[in-house]
Design an enzyme around this catalytic site. Structure first.
Site, PDB file in Angstrom:
ATOM      1  N   ARG A 381     -29.974  15.086 -32.231  1.00 57.84           N
ATOM      2  CA  ARG A 381     -31.399  15.096 -31.891  1.00 57.84           C
ATOM      3  C   ARG A 381     -31.511  15.183 -30.373  1.00 57.84           C
ATOM      4  NH1 ARG A 381     -34.119  13.454 -36.576  1.00 57.84           N
ATOM      5  NH2 ARG A 381     -32.996  11.968 -37.893  1.00 57.84           N
ATOM      6  N   HIS A 441     -22.834  13.843 -37.214  1.00 61.08           N
ATOM      7  CA  HIS A 441     -23.599  12.766 -36.571  1.00 61.08           C
ATOM      8  C   HIS A 441     -22.833  12.162 -35.396  1.00 61.08           C
ATOM      9  CE1 HIS A 441     -25.747   8.721 -36.619  1.00 61.08           C
ATOM     10  NE2 HIS A 441     -26.754   9.572 -36.613  1.00 61.08           N
ATOM     11  N   TYR A 474     -34.273   3.497 -26.712  1.00 59.31           N
ATOM     12  CA  TYR A 474     -33.256   2.958 -27.613  1.00 59.31           C
ATOM     13  C   TYR A 474     -32.140   2.309 -26.798  1.00 59.31           C
ATOM     14  CZ  TYR A 474     -35.114   6.190 -31.227  1.00 59.31           C
ATOM     15  OH  TYR A 474     -35.893   6.883 -32.110  1.00 59.31           O
ATOM     16  N   HIS A 598     -30.009   0.176 -31.182  1.00 62.23           N
ATOM     17  CA  HIS A 598     -29.423   1.361 -31.804  1.00 62.23           C
ATOM     18  C   HIS A 598     -27.916   1.452 -31.628  1.00 62.23           C
ATOM     19  CE1 HIS A 598     -29.007   5.848 -32.451  1.00 62.23           C
ATOM     20  NE2 HIS A 598     -29.815   5.532 -33.436  1.00 62.23           N
TER      21      HIS A 598
END
Length: 698
Positions: A381, A441, A474, A598
């Site tokens: 992202r 990821h 985050y 996070h």
């Protein structure tokens, strides 16, 4: 609870989705906390809404799919899909009711602070004139009334947009006649939060919602008809993509096709304004085929507009968190050359307490450095205007080998990632979409540089996305290193993703789905062996979610063997602590505060020789079996100490931390009231604790 009772009830685990609801309650509690600045309370209320939208469009939608398919098997927590769905709808209903009670309380408090929301009838003459002009000049031209009758079928209602349901009667018609019906979409390309003009000497700041303005002027859209009722409604559709990666000739095109289908996803939830006209409700329920998941809302639908309020209000600083300008990491602050500094030492950067610019600057320098031969990076992202994308494009255009793994299946960021992929390809980057059936990821950046006769690898491994916007919101960890084992593994990882390399024996990394679960289980079992032998044994694991049954069972086994286990889990936790003989040595705490927790940090005492790992992976089935994830050891003792201090801050928090009880509910963490410690506020003073001379706190 005794062990026998747990076995009989099947409740040694907490259901994942019910645990998520408990997490969103904790977010709601931040909106309810009078100690939280008022405008920040409004922002937390907005987060509750956006969280719930995603949860319903993905998780609840999936449960509905199971019910429609006739699936009746219980999950490992003892719930059938039908039973879980009924329980979730009940819990969500209670949450929404509490959310809107909180909204009414916040608006009252805002009114006392001279910030108010007004209906059209409350406007003074100047405000009415301004709003009437705005409606006729700006709003009216973009409105499209859509009638529903025999010749005009029900229009497409887009997911999570606010609409008006309009019940009409023909002028001069009989009252007994069946009414007419139309829908009007509230334009999504206009601001929903309208600032009203005020007198120069007035302290009041007034706002009105766009739908209130449209409702007042609704008659202008239906000449010859009388509006009998005008109410808001909103539909949430199934947003989970079903992608045939094996059969797709072009993954990018396949995802674009599925994104278009998302508009037609099955309706999952219908929200209606309190007092909704029964004739209109019958039509909507028949059209959307929704019976149970109908939520009557006592207030404006979709409170995400509140996220814009702090930026619109000019007011006392007391109504917001104090501004925070994160410092540049000390290690790089006085040395413009990253490669020289990193050749001397590894560097850990802790966001958002240290600024993300260091990473961006590193990539920019790598792009401009003539000695850099190659840059490889994963992107999951990224922000809407990412400077990293431009730096990578510049590097490719200057002739460097640039490889970017762009994850097209990052939920709700698919369209943005497709756009980035095309831009990078146009600049000459090698763009790879990852492995079939797996999301990539892992967060890793590799820079290969020619230094004298040798090539040297510079690696950055992170726990969070390469996103300069979320890096301000985050908490995440980034490690810069030139450790040879990490560098070689980084090269092999990119070869695995982009090519056919599967036989590498990792020197440092642990990779999901290849061996991460096995490695974590072996580390947990090793602690159990240390405990059984009377050696120091402890596990501290900080993550976002814990839901994999096998990992939970391993933790139960270690606890029973005598290992002290402290879990810092922000969101979902399916482990039930405090069960005699099973989990009575396990504590679970969650911290919800100004920033979104996070980072993933895993600590193992290892008989007095601690090991610390950073990871992109939570302990969820999807992370351990269906994603390319990375877990990286920390070799530098000083950086190990820093991470142990970060963990200790979380364990010492007695202001915002909540502890999970055996019941599945969260209670305020205990601590001496005269010695409050708020871990995130303590972390803001990063330069005072990141490099202390003292030994680790743990």
């Amino acid at each position: 609870m005794t062990n026998l009772e747990i076995k009989e009830s099947g409740s040694r685990y907490i259901n994942r989705d019910l645990s998520w609801v408990e997490f969103n309650w904790r977010v709601l509690q931040e909106a309810q906390d009078p100690e939280t600045p008022l405008l920040e309370r409004a922002k937390f209320l907005s987060i509750v809404s956006s969280n719930l939208d995603e949860f319903i469009s993905v998780r609840v939608a999936g449960i509905q799919d199971q019910i429609r398919a006739g699936y009746t098997k219980k999950d490992f927590t003892g719930y059938t899909p039908a039973g879980l769905y009924k329980r979730l709808i009940g819990r969500i209903n209670k949450m929404v009711a509490a959310q809107y009670r909180t909204f009414r309380d916040i608006t009252k408090q805002l009114h006392k602070a001279n910030i108010q929301f007004l209906d059209y009838e409350d406007l003074n003459t100047t405000q009415r004139k301004a709003m009437d002009t705005y409606f006729h000049d700006i709003v009216f031209p973009v409105l499209t009334p859509m009638a529903v009758d025999q010749s005009r079928p029900f229009p497409l209602v887009h997911t999570q947009y606010v609409y008006l349901a309009v019940v009409l009667q023909k002028e001069g018609g009989e009252a007994e006649e069946e009414p007419y019906f139309a829908v009007v979409q509230i334009p999504s390309n206009l601001s929903r939060l309208l600032r009203l003009p005020r007198h120069s000497n007035s302290k009041k700041q007034s706002f009105m919602l766009l739908e209130e303005l449209i409702k007042h002027h609704i008659h202008t859209l239906f000449s010859g008809y009388l509006p009998l009722a005008v109410h808001e409604f909103r539909v949430t559709r199934n947003a989970d993509l079903t992608i045939d990666e094996e059969g797709a000739e072009d993954l990018l095109e396949e995802i674009e096709k599925e994104l278009r289908k998302r508009r037609w996803g099955a309706p999952v939830r219908l929200e209606i304004q309190k007092g909704f006209h029964p004739y209109a409700l019958d039509l909507l329920q028949e059209e959307f085929e929704i019976e149970e998941a109908v939520f009557e809302i006592d207030g404006p639908l979709d409170l995400t507009f509140l996220s814009k309020l702090p930026g619109e209000v000019k007011t006392s600083p007391k109504l917001k968190y104090p501004p925070f300008d994160p410092p540049y990491p000390q290690e790089f602050a006085n040395d413009e050359d990253f490669f020289t500094r990193l050749s001397q030492q590894d560097v850990l950067v802790y966001h958002p307490y240290e600024c993300f610019d260091a990473l961006t600057d590193f990539v920019v320098q790598a792009a401009e450095d003539p000695s850099v031969m190659a840059i490889k990076m994963t992107l999951y992202r990224v922000s809407g205007n990412s400077p990293l994308i431009q730096a990578l494009a510049d590097a490719a255009e200057s002739g460097k080998q640039v490889t970017v793994v762009v994850e097209l299946k990052a939920r709700f960021d698919e369209e943005r990632n497709i756009a980035w992929a095309r831009k990078l390809e146009k600049a000459g980057c090698h763009v790879v979409y990852g492995l079939v059936g797996l999301k990539t990821h892992a967060k890793i950046l590799l820079v290969v540089r020619q230094e004298e006769k040798d090539l040297k690898r510079y690696v950055h491994v992170g726990t969070g996305n390469y996103n300069d916007i979320t890096a301000r919101l985050y908490t995440d960890i980034g490690l810069f290193t030139t450790h040879p084992a990490i560098g070689e593994d980084a090269s092999e990882l990119f070869n695995l993703i982009t090519g056919y390399s599967h036989s590498h024996r990792w020197q440092a990394f642990t990779i999901s789905p290849l061996d991460m679960m096995d490695k974590l289980q072996s580390l947990i079992r090793r602690e159990a062996e240390h405990a059984a032998a009377g050696r120091p044994a402890r596990i501290i694991a900080k993550m976002n979610s814990l839901s994999n049954q096998e990992m939970i069972d391993e933790l139960y086994g270690a606890s029973a063997a005598g290992v002290q286990i402290d879990l810092i889990v922000r969101g979902v936790c399916c482990l039930r602590p405090g069960i005699e003989g099973l989990s009575d040595r396990i504590t679970v705490r969650s911290i919800v505060d100004r920033f979104l927790e996070h980072s993933r940090i895993y600590y193992f005492e290892n008989g007095g020789q601690p090991e610390v790992w950073l990871s992109s992976a939570d302990w969820m089935t999807r992370n351990l079996t269906r994603r390319v994830e990375l877990m990286c050891p920390i070799y530098d003792q000083g950086i190990q100490n820093m991470l142990m201090r970060i963990l200790q801050l979380s364990l010492d928090d007695n202001v915002k931390a909540k502890e999970l009880a055996t019941t599945g509910k969260y209670e305020k963490a205990e601590g001496h009231p005269s010695q409050p410690l708020r871990s995130q506020f303590a972390a803001l003073q990063i330069n005072s604790w990141k490099y202390p001379e003292s030994s680790p706190l743990i």
